[in-house]
Write a protein that holds these residues in place. Structure first.
Motif: not given
Length: 412
Positions: A100-129
């Motif tokens: 854990p000390a090594f991970l904190r030192e290098r700032g290493l972590s994993l984010l885990v989410l669903t692929r549809p959630a990630l896709h949705g966030l990316l699409r929502a950040a685009l302008p309309d059309g």
């Protein structure tokens, strides 16, 4: 060839071919640094399928540059890379968890989410059309000072032009094949992956981890909300399918240590996804041709053995947006993108291939040698390997672009 009549006013514009993670991320980043973007996606509807996805720190830093890091974190669970460590099917430990000390030192972590959630966030950040679905691109033409993507519509072929085209059209990219016909298409890696999400389980008590067997692997990651994402890998003939994929996973992994059987049993019967894994065995000689740049799987399709496919696509998007924001000379910026991205991403393709060969070995003497090697490996060596992949920083955005990325509402 006349330009697409929907192109607004003056300013730099880009056409992105492919509405997957890499293509959407590049479009979001360019939009937030002042570009006009059009995304052409061949599917009739935005992509929603998929189980889970994990994003190592390198991908998180790419998302931060693109202005999406906080939104993704708000929708993701966090775990230590590697979780509780590596085990055999019996439950016997092969490697301990990362320090854990090594991970904190290098700032290493994993984010885990669903692929549809990630896709949705990316699409929502685009302008309309900006996202056009049902637009299958048939060809791309470099016109020197611009590039044009031709795509099929119910009304016939249409053209969309821009200052550049970004080919993010997947592992079997038609644009890559047209630009580099001498490079063979992706080859089957020799293994398939099942993915699922166990429901109604205590995800807070799940640290995540990996288990290796004989030509088999099972990984698990907490998703939060009483859900755990899991994936199962096996050496199988290309194209082989089973009438009941859920039952097949249980047959192969049901006798393994807990919580592996429990997670499979807690997965809805229709919720197991399966796909063969392909990789680009011969690396591309370049990621740029004229005013066309390839990105993500189109540039460097790789196995899933390091969990870096989407992460490298996000790195691509971040670097491409940064170099294009740093200078007005688009060909020079694209050359910088190629110079920065090709060596790193291709080295990770090779490292992922080697990892798959190691962990999915089947011959008894090779298994003994593999297990002995993993037990002998010093924790520091494993952690340094993790840092080489995950402790990556994107180039800085120029100050004006950085301000625009931090204030997405002003960039719309």
């Amino acid at each position: 060839m006349p330009a697409d009549s929907s192109r607004p006013g003056p300013g730099r514009s880009a056409v992105v071919v492919g509405g997957g993670i890499g293509g959407l991320a590049a479009a979001v980043g360019l939009h937030r640094t002042g570009w006009r973007v059009t995304v052409l996606e061949r599917a009739p509807e935005p992509r929603e399928a998929g189980a889970g996805i994990s994003l190592l720190t390198n991908a998180q830093r790419a998302l931060d540059l693109l202005g999406l890091g906080d939104a993704v974190r708000a929708n993701a669970a966090v775990m230590a890379p590697g979780g509780e460590g590596l085990r055999l099917a019996s439950g016997r430990r092969l490697q301990p968890p990362a320090d854990p000390a090594f991970l904190r030192e290098r700032g290493l972590s994993l984010l885990v989410l669903t692929r549809p959630a990630l896709h949705g966030l990316l699409r929502a950040a685009l302008p309309d059309g900006a996202l056009r679905t049902g637009a299958a691109v048939t060809r791309v033409v470099d016109q020197g000072g611009s590039a044009v993507a031709f795509h099929r519509t119910p009304e016939g072929e249409q053209a969309v032009s821009g200052d550049l085209v970004i080919a993010a059209d997947g592992a079997f990219s038609a644009i890559r094949s047209a630009l580099w016909p001498q490079v063979p298409p992706p080859v089957y890696s020799g293994h398939s992956v099942w993915r699922g999400i166990a429901e109604g389980v205590d995800s807070a008590a799940e640290p995540g981890g990996s288990t290796w067997g004989r030509g088999l692997e099972f990984g698990r990651m907490p998703l939060g909300g009483d859900r755990v994402y899991w994936f199962a890998v096996a050496n199988t003939p290309e194209g082989r399918r089973f009438p009941d994929e859920h039952a097949e996973v249980l047959r192969r992994f049901g006798s393994w240590h807990q919580p592996v059987p429990a997670l499979i049993a807690a997965t809805p019967l229709g919720g197991v996804l399966r796909h063969d894994v392909f990789e680009l065995a011969q690396p591309l000689p370049g990621y740029v041709s004229g005013r066309v740049a390839v990105l993500g799987d189109a540039a460097h399709a790789m196995t899933s053995d390091l969990g870096q496919g989407a992460c490298q696509a996000l790195e691509d998007a971040a670097v491409l947006c940064a170099v294009l924001a740093a200078q007005d000379d688009i060909p020079r910026a694209l050359a910088d993108y190629d110079e920065q991205r090709r060596p790193r991403s291709q080295s990770i393709v090779e490292a992922s291939r080697r990892m798959g060969e190691l962990k999915l070995t089947e011959r008894p003497w090779q298994l003994l040698r593999r297990n002995a090697r993993m037990r002998r490996t010093q924790p520091r060596a494993s952690q340094q390997g993790l840092a080489m992949v995950g402790d990556w920083h994107p180039p800085a955005l120029p100050e004006p672009a950085a301000v625009a990325a931090a204030r997405p509402g002003e960039a719309r």
